[in-house]
Scaffold this motif. Structure first.
Motif, PDB file in Angstrom:
ATOM      1  N   THR A   1       0.824  -1.212   0.000  1.00  0.00           N
ATOM      2  CA  THR A   1       0.000   0.000   0.000  1.00  0.00           C
ATOM      3  C   THR A   1       0.855   1.257   0.000  1.00  0.00           C
ATOM      4  OG1 THR A   1      -1.744  -1.169   1.198  1.00  0.00           O
ATOM      5  CG2 THR A   1      -1.816   1.250   1.201  1.00  0.00           C
ATOM      6  N   GLU A   2       1.874   1.273   0.861  1.00  0.00           N
ATOM      7  CA  GLU A   2       2.767   2.424   0.936  1.00  0.00           C
ATOM      8  C   GLU A   2       3.512   2.619  -0.378  1.00  0.00           C
ATOM      9  OE1 GLU A   2       6.493   4.091   3.679  1.00  0.00           O
ATOM     10  OE2 GLU A   2       5.734   2.062   3.945  1.00  0.00           O
ATOM     11  N   GLN A   3       3.991   1.512  -0.959  1.00  0.00           N
ATOM     12  CA  GLN A   3       4.721   1.586  -2.215  1.00  0.00           C
ATOM     13  C   GLN A   3       3.842   2.128  -3.333  1.00  0.00           C
ATOM     14  OE1 GLN A   3       7.560   2.035  -4.189  1.00  0.00           O
ATOM     15  NE2 GLN A   3       8.358   0.361  -2.912  1.00  0.00           N
ATOM     16  N   MET A   4       2.615   1.656  -3.429  1.00  0.00           N
ATOM     17  CA  MET A   4       1.709   2.111  -4.484  1.00  0.00           C
ATOM     18  C   MET A   4       1.317   3.568  -4.287  1.00  0.00           C
ATOM     19  SD  MET A   4      -0.830  -1.150  -5.114  1.00  0.00           S
ATOM     20  CE  MET A   4      -1.756  -0.185  -6.307  1.00  0.00           C
ATOM     21  N   THR A   5       1.061   3.956  -3.035  1.00  0.00           N
ATOM     22  CA  THR A   5       0.649   5.330  -2.749  1.00  0.00           C
ATOM     23  C   THR A   5       1.718   6.332  -3.146  1.00  0.00           C
ATOM     24  OG1 THR A   5      -0.757   4.603  -0.914  1.00  0.00           O
ATOM     25  CG2 THR A   5      -0.074   6.915  -0.932  1.00  0.00           C
ATOM     26  N   ILE A   6       2.942   6.121  -2.660  1.00  0.00           N
ATOM     27  CA  ILE A   6       4.019   7.067  -2.928  1.00  0.00           C
ATOM     28  C   ILE A   6       4.428   7.032  -4.396  1.00  0.00           C
ATOM     29  CG2 ILE A   6       6.392   7.709  -2.340  1.00  0.00           C
ATOM     30  CD1 ILE A   6       5.882   6.710   0.454  1.00  0.00           C
ATOM     31  N   SER A   7       4.411   5.857  -5.006  1.00  0.00           N
ATOM     32  CA  SER A   7       4.760   5.754  -6.418  1.00  0.00           C
ATOM     33  C   SER A   7       3.755   6.501  -7.290  1.00  0.00           C
ATOM     34  CB  SER A   7       4.831   4.284  -6.839  1.00  0.00           C
ATOM     35  OG  SER A   7       5.844   3.609  -6.138  1.00  0.00           O
ATOM     36  N   THR A   8       2.464   6.387  -6.949  1.00  0.00           N
ATOM     37  CA  THR A   8       1.428   7.092  -7.714  1.00  0.00           C
ATOM     38  C   THR A   8       1.569   8.599  -7.575  1.00  0.00           C
ATOM     39  OG1 THR A   8      -0.102   5.234  -7.421  1.00  0.00           O
ATOM     40  CG2 THR A   8      -1.054   7.363  -8.041  1.00  0.00           C
TER      41      THR A   8
ATOM     42  N   LEU B   1      -9.616  18.002  -6.255  1.00  0.00           N
ATOM     43  CA  LEU B   1      -8.674  16.902  -6.048  1.00  0.00           C
ATOM     44  C   LEU B   1      -7.734  17.212  -4.887  1.00  0.00           C
ATOM     45  CD1 LEU B   1      -8.232  14.227  -7.644  1.00  0.00           C
ATOM     46  CD2 LEU B   1      -6.304  15.352  -8.763  1.00  0.00           C
ATOM     47  N   TYR B   2      -7.309  18.448  -4.790  1.00  0.00           N
ATOM     48  CA  TYR B   2      -6.398  18.878  -3.731  1.00  0.00           C
ATOM     49  C   TYR B   2      -7.047  18.716  -2.357  1.00  0.00           C
ATOM     50  CZ  TYR B   2      -2.750  21.844  -1.623  1.00  0.00           C
ATOM     51  OH  TYR B   2      -1.709  22.318  -0.868  1.00  0.00           O
ATOM     52  N   ALA B   3      -8.330  19.113  -2.272  1.00  0.00           N
ATOM     53  CA  ALA B   3      -9.028  19.111  -0.989  1.00  0.00           C
ATOM     54  C   ALA B   3      -9.536  17.732  -0.591  1.00  0.00           C
ATOM     55  CB  ALA B   3     -10.198  20.099  -1.035  1.00  0.00           C
ATOM     56  N   HIS B   4     -10.005  16.917  -1.555  1.00  0.00           N
ATOM     57  CA  HIS B   4     -10.697  15.673  -1.236  1.00  0.00           C
ATOM     58  C   HIS B   4      -9.885  14.416  -1.518  1.00  0.00           C
ATOM     59  CE1 HIS B   4     -13.945  18.660  -1.729  1.00  0.00           C
ATOM     60  NE2 HIS B   4     -14.499  17.986  -0.747  1.00  0.00           N
ATOM     61  N   PHE B   5      -8.718  14.565  -2.133  1.00  0.00           N
ATOM     62  CA  PHE B   5      -7.878  13.390  -2.366  1.00  0.00           C
ATOM     63  C   PHE B   5      -6.479  13.559  -1.767  1.00  0.00           C
ATOM     64  CE2 PHE B   5      -4.746  11.095  -5.016  1.00  0.00           C
ATOM     65  CZ  PHE B   5      -5.156   9.798  -4.731  1.00  0.00           C
ATOM     66  N   TYR B   6      -5.746  14.579  -2.219  1.00  0.00           N
ATOM     67  CA  TYR B   6      -4.362  14.733  -1.782  1.00  0.00           C
ATOM     68  C   TYR B   6      -4.253  15.067  -0.295  1.00  0.00           C
ATOM     69  CZ  TYR B   6      -2.710  14.418  -6.583  1.00  0.00           C
ATOM     70  OH  TYR B   6      -2.414  13.967  -7.835  1.00  0.00           O
ATOM     71  N   ARG B   7      -5.099  15.954   0.206  1.00  0.00           N
ATOM     72  CA  ARG B   7      -5.002  16.303   1.622  1.00  0.00           C
ATOM     73  C   ARG B   7      -5.339  15.117   2.528  1.00  0.00           C
ATOM     74  NH1 ARG B   7      -8.618  18.894   5.411  1.00  0.00           N
ATOM     75  NH2 ARG B   7      -7.441  19.926   7.073  1.00  0.00           N
ATOM     76  N   PRO B   8      -6.472  14.412   2.337  1.00  0.00           N
ATOM     77  CA  PRO B   8      -6.726  13.226   3.174  1.00  0.00           C
ATOM     78  C   PRO B   8      -5.637  12.166   3.041  1.00  0.00           C
ATOM     79  CG  PRO B   8      -8.726  13.885   2.029  1.00  0.00           C
ATOM     80  CD  PRO B   8      -7.613  14.697   1.441  1.00  0.00           C
ATOM     81  N   LEU B   9      -5.102  11.994   1.828  1.00  0.00           N
ATOM     82  CA  LEU B   9      -4.040  11.019   1.621  1.00  0.00           C
ATOM     83  C   LEU B   9      -2.777  11.420   2.386  1.00  0.00           C
ATOM     84  CD1 LEU B   9      -3.105   8.470   0.097  1.00  0.00           C
ATOM     85  CD2 LEU B   9      -2.368   9.983  -1.760  1.00  0.00           C
TER      86      LEU B   9
END
Length: 351
Positions: free
Chosen positions: A76-83, A171-179
């Motif tokens: 999960t960590e690898q996929m998240t940071i790679s994406t 995208l900034y508010a609802h995807f990148y920030r929670p991620l």
């Protein structure tokens, strides 16, 4: 040198992430294009928890490489940071080429930089920020505060349509920030021993006296402390010295991962005669109470040695040297102890 640059950037953004009890996750990304004979990668991205390097994104392999070789990385960590790393790489590449054309750059090395970070304030989601620069000139800033308000400042020309900008904001508010917040919590749990460590500062006062000008420079130095947040103040008669008179105050890293800070003030001969009281005061998370050190404004006393005593001291040193040299000219004896009872004890002289 690289670590020093990261600490400088962290210090430069202290107005955003500086509250006591806050933690932050940062991505420092750089995209290079143009003429370059140096063996640099086109794209690099470093991930930091507060001031601890967690790892970096390898653009060639499109994978996350942890800072500690022995540390394992789950899927999960690898996929998240790679994406995220791939998305930042492609976005910066597109913008860099557009700016080269817009600004009419034709030759040379061009550097596109991006700083992205989010924070937790007392375990509650805090703010998020993105800063971008091209060839050293800031051109884009986006901030998302605790209340959910978003502020965007463009200095470069906008290259997207209104619909694309609205989608980016969502995208900034609802995807990148929670991620980012989720990943920050994960790293805090994994690195809590290092992040929550507290090391007390060592504080000393340094005085330098310029006889020609009659000026005394008083310096308060705090070093060896962690975490990096510290409040170091010079006081005159219990009141803070005017900031315009203070030199220094920059946060600097030590090789062992701790930090140092120093502040100095110069006192004229008249101020020394007025006999004000001066104090160096330090507050830090590792200290139960603030630390106060009184400073005497005048120069340190100079010990004057009479000429007769000085001559006697010189002759005494010469005599001691002659005795030492005479002793050292004698053969040196080395005694060898036998390894068994059957061996004989021998004495050898080394000339």
């Amino acid at each position: 040198m690289f670590y020093l640059i990261l600490v400088y950037l962290l210090s430069a953004t202290h107005t955003v992430f500086s509250e006591s009890g806050s933690h932050s996750l940062w991505v420092f990304a750089t995209f290079l294009t143009g003429d370059s004979s140096a063996p640099f990668s086109e794209f690099t991205a470093v991930i930091m928890l507060d001031d601890i390097v967690i790892g970096h994104y390898n653009a060639d392999e499109r994978s996350f490489i942890p800072a500690t070789v022995q540390e394992s990385v789950n899927v999960t960590e690898q996929m998240t940071i790679s994406t995220v790393g791939k998305g930042i790489h492609e976005g910066m590449k597109t913008k860099a080429y557009y700016l080269i054309d817009y600004l009419n750059y034709t030759r040379g090395l061009h550097v596109q930089q991006r700083l992205v970070g989010c924070e937790l304030l007392r375990d509650e989601p805090g703010r998020m920020m993105t800063l971008e620069a091209f060839n050293g000139e800031s051109g884009f800033e986006r901030r998302y505060d605790v209340q959910g308000d978003q502020h965007t400042d463009w200095k470069w020309p906008v290259i997207k349509s209104r619909a694309q900008l609205e989608y980016d904001a969502w995208l900034y508010a609802h995807f990148y920030r929670p991620l980012c917040i989720s990943q920050l919590r994960t790293y805090l749990k994994k690195e809590q021993k290092r992040v929550l460590a507290k090391v007390k500062p060592r504080v000393r006062v340094i005085k330098r006296y310029c006889r020609e000008a009659g000026v005394v420079q008083m310096t308060c130095l705090a070093t060896g402390f962690y975490p990096r947040h510290i409040n170091l103040t010079l006081l005159q008669d219990g009141q803070p010295v005017n900031e315009e008179r203070i030199t220094g105050g920059q946060l600097l890293p030590n090789p062992d991962g701790t930090y140092q800070m120093r502040k100095s003030v110069e006192l004229s001969a008249e101020e020394q005669r007025e006999r004000h009281t001066y104090t160096c005061t330090v507050t830090h998370l590792s200290l139960d109470n603030k630390l106060d050190i009184s400073i005497e404004p005048g120069p340190d006393p100079v010990i004057v040695v009479p000429s007769v005593l000085l001559l006697l001291l010189v002759f005494g040193l010469l005599a001691a040297f002659k005795i030492w040299r005479k002793r050292c000219s004698q053969p040196e004896q080395i005694i060898y102890i036998p390894t068994s009872a059957a061996d004989d004890q021998t004495t050898e002289q080394r000339i």
